[in-house]
Design a protein around this motif. Structure first.
Motif, PDB file in Angstrom:
ATOM      1  N   GLU A 105      26.072   5.539  44.535  1.00  0.00           N
ATOM      2  CA  GLU A 105      27.026   6.009  43.530  1.00  0.00           C
ATOM      3  C   GLU A 105      26.444   5.974  42.124  1.00  0.00           C
ATOM      4  O   GLU A 105      26.855   6.746  41.259  1.00  0.00           O
ATOM      5  N   TYR A 106      25.473   5.075  41.898  1.00  0.00           N
ATOM      6  CA  TYR A 106      24.819   4.975  40.588  1.00  0.00           C
ATOM      7  C   TYR A 106      23.319   4.809  40.801  1.00  0.00           C
ATOM      8  O   TYR A 106      22.878   4.186  41.777  1.00  0.00           O
ATOM      9  N   ALA A 107      22.540   5.348  39.870  1.00  0.00           N
ATOM     10  CA  ALA A 107      21.085   5.212  39.940  1.00  0.00           C
ATOM     11  C   ALA A 107      20.524   4.892  38.567  1.00  0.00           C
ATOM     12  O   ALA A 107      21.048   5.370  37.552  1.00  0.00           O
ATOM     13  N   ALA A 108      19.466   4.091  38.538  1.00  0.00           N
ATOM     14  CA  ALA A 108      18.733   3.832  37.297  1.00  0.00           C
ATOM     15  C   ALA A 108      17.688   4.924  37.160  1.00  0.00           C
ATOM     16  O   ALA A 108      16.814   5.082  38.015  1.00  0.00           O
ATOM     17  N   VAL A 109      17.792   5.698  36.084  1.00  0.00           N
ATOM     18  CA  VAL A 109      16.943   6.879  35.904  1.00  0.00           C
ATOM     19  C   VAL A 109      16.125   6.728  34.623  1.00  0.00           C
ATOM     20  O   VAL A 109      16.683   6.549  33.534  1.00  0.00           O
ATOM     21  N   SER A 110      14.815   6.813  34.750  1.00  0.00           N
ATOM     22  CA  SER A 110      13.932   6.765  33.580  1.00  0.00           C
ATOM     23  C   SER A 110      14.130   8.023  32.736  1.00  0.00           C
ATOM     24  O   SER A 110      14.247   9.128  33.261  1.00  0.00           O
ATOM     25  N   GLU A 111      14.162   7.843  31.419  1.00  0.00           N
ATOM     26  CA  GLU A 111      14.347   8.984  30.522  1.00  0.00           C
ATOM     27  C   GLU A 111      13.281  10.061  30.735  1.00  0.00           C
ATOM     28  O   GLU A 111      13.567  11.251  30.666  1.00  0.00           O
ATOM     29  N   LYS A 112      12.062   9.664  31.044  1.00  0.00           N
ATOM     30  CA  LYS A 112      10.949  10.621  31.121  1.00  0.00           C
ATOM     31  C   LYS A 112      11.020  11.540  32.332  1.00  0.00           C
ATOM     32  O   LYS A 112      10.337  12.566  32.367  1.00  0.00           O
ATOM     33  N   VAL A 113      11.847  11.205  33.337  1.00  0.00           N
ATOM     34  CA  VAL A 113      11.912  12.054  34.546  1.00  0.00           C
ATOM     35  C   VAL A 113      13.214  12.863  34.604  1.00  0.00           C
ATOM     36  O   VAL A 113      13.522  13.466  35.635  1.00  0.00           O
ATOM     37  N   ALA A 114      13.965  12.902  33.506  1.00  0.00           N
ATOM     38  CA  ALA A 114      15.270  13.566  33.497  1.00  0.00           C
ATOM     39  C   ALA A 114      15.325  14.679  32.459  1.00  0.00           C
ATOM     40  O   ALA A 114      14.535  14.707  31.513  1.00  0.00           O
ATOM     41  N   TYR A 115      16.289  15.578  32.656  1.00  0.00           N
ATOM     42  CA  TYR A 115      16.578  16.592  31.647  1.00  0.00           C
ATOM     43  C   TYR A 115      18.022  17.031  31.831  1.00  0.00           C
ATOM     44  O   TYR A 115      18.675  16.720  32.820  1.00  0.00           O
ATOM     45  N   PHE A 116      18.534  17.756  30.828  1.00  0.00           N
ATOM     46  CA  PHE A 116      19.910  18.231  30.898  1.00  0.00           C
ATOM     47  C   PHE A 116      20.068  19.214  32.059  1.00  0.00           C
ATOM     48  O   PHE A 116      19.237  20.104  32.255  1.00  0.00           O
ATOM     49  N   LYS A 117      21.137  19.052  32.808  1.00  0.00           N
ATOM     50  CA  LYS A 117      21.410  19.898  33.971  1.00  0.00           C
ATOM     51  C   LYS A 117      21.603  21.354  33.558  1.00  0.00           C
ATOM     52  O   LYS A 117      22.233  21.619  32.539  1.00  0.00           O
ATOM     53  N   PRO A 118      21.074  22.310  34.330  1.00  0.00           N
ATOM     54  CA  PRO A 118      21.374  23.720  34.039  1.00  0.00           C
ATOM     55  C   PRO A 118      22.880  23.945  33.988  1.00  0.00           C
ATOM     56  O   PRO A 118      23.625  23.460  34.847  1.00  0.00           O
TER      57      PRO A 118
END
Length: 319
Positions: A105-118
């Motif tokens: 239900e929740y995940a720890a996500v590094s800023e460097k591997v993410a971007y705003f969803k299309p």
């Protein structure tokens, strides 16, 4: 009191039945991470290869283990070092190999591997993109050094990586030949393939055409089998580091001419930004074979292991 969440964990390696839906503590984020409420994730072959112990040499025996790399969801908390995102942002990401954990239900996500969803697609569609599309992009652009006018052959064009590879190659101006079964030919043509080869009645390695890049997305034909249809400086890219291809990769680096290369994904937000642009320009669309709830992820794994999925299998986590 530590907050709990639902997650699918494995406590041992084995068949799909070892996937168990349990209550576990929510992740504690580091300064460069975000806590993301996961709306959807998807199945990739690395998930079930990890689950059944094929990758034990990499992942060891750190149980309980939460699998899954693709994330589409909402930022609910940001670490002190995060600068690009804030609470409430809708993002998508491919987690680092060392920090899987999207079957939750929740995940720890590094800023460097993410971007705003299309913005033009749903969370389910966005969750199908990161790992497979980044793999296709990096294989073609970084390893193949694709350029407009190149002739590209994609083996396994109707699968997860393959469907994205067809679209990305077309977006970059290449001429695309797609290898798939006859029943999927119309689909890959709709994604932009210029021609198709039905592997059930034609051996693509016996082609007279020469290709600048061959992407073996299903990793069932070696460099040695494909070398005769590569151009003089052509590149063969595989997704599987087996002994035969590892030898070819080593040998071809030592001599001029045709090259064999292995794609090892490096998750990053810049590539997701590019894929977002393609999506919003209607040049990239995920093909979803079926969507499962988190509670039926064992069925999704069993289906993926058959090796006949067209596009991606998506898991709906939260609504």
């Amino acid at each position: 009191m530590i907050e709990q969440m639902k997650a699918v964990v494995i406590n041992q390696y084995g068949a799909a039945e070892v996937l168990q839906l349990q209550d576990i503590p929510k992740p504690q984020i580091k300064s460069d991470q975000m806590l993301v409420k996961v709306y959807a994730t998807s199945i990739n072959p690395i998930d079930w290869k990890t689950r059944n112990g094929m990758l034990k040499i990499i992942f060891g025996n750190k149980f309980p283990m939460v699998l899954g790399y693709d994330v589409s969801g909402e930022v609910v908390e940001v670490g002190s070092g995060v600068t690009q995102f804030r609470q409430g942002d809708q993002i998508y990401a491919c987690l680092d190999t060392a920090t899987s954990g999207s079957y939750a239900e929740y995940a720890a996500v590094s800023e460097k591997v993410a971007y705003f969803k299309p913005q033009n697609i749903s969370h389910e569609e966005a969750a199908a993109i990161p790992l497979a599309a980044e793999t296709a992009l990096q294989a073609l652009r970084d390893l193949g050094e694709i350029k407009a006018g190149d002739r590209i052959l994609i083996n396994g064009a109707s699968g997860g990586v393959g469907t994205f590879a067809v679209q990305i190659a077309k977006a970059l101006g290449a001429e695309v030949t797609a290898v798939c079964s006859q029943k999927n030919a119309e689909l890959v043509k709709s994604l932009g393939a210029d021609r198709t080869i039905d592997y059930t009645n034609q051996d693509f390695t016996k082609e007279s055409v020469k290709y600048d890049i061959i992407l073996d997305a299903v990793a069932n034909r070696s460099f040695w089998e494909c070398q005769n249809i590569l151009s003089s400086n052509g590149v063969y890219v595989t997704t599987l580091p087996d002994f035969v291809n590892s030898a070819a990769i080593f040998i071809t680096q030592l001599i001029p001419g045709k090259k064999a290369k292995l794609i090892l994904l490096k998750s990053n937000g810049k590539d997701l930004a590019y894929l977002k642009e393609l999506s919003e320009a209607n040049k990239l669309r995920p093909i979803i074979a079926r969507t499962y709830p988190l509670s039926e992820i064992d069925q999704a794994h069993a289906e993926s292991e058959k090796g006949r999925v067209v596009g991606k299998l998506v898991i709906t986590v939260s609504t």
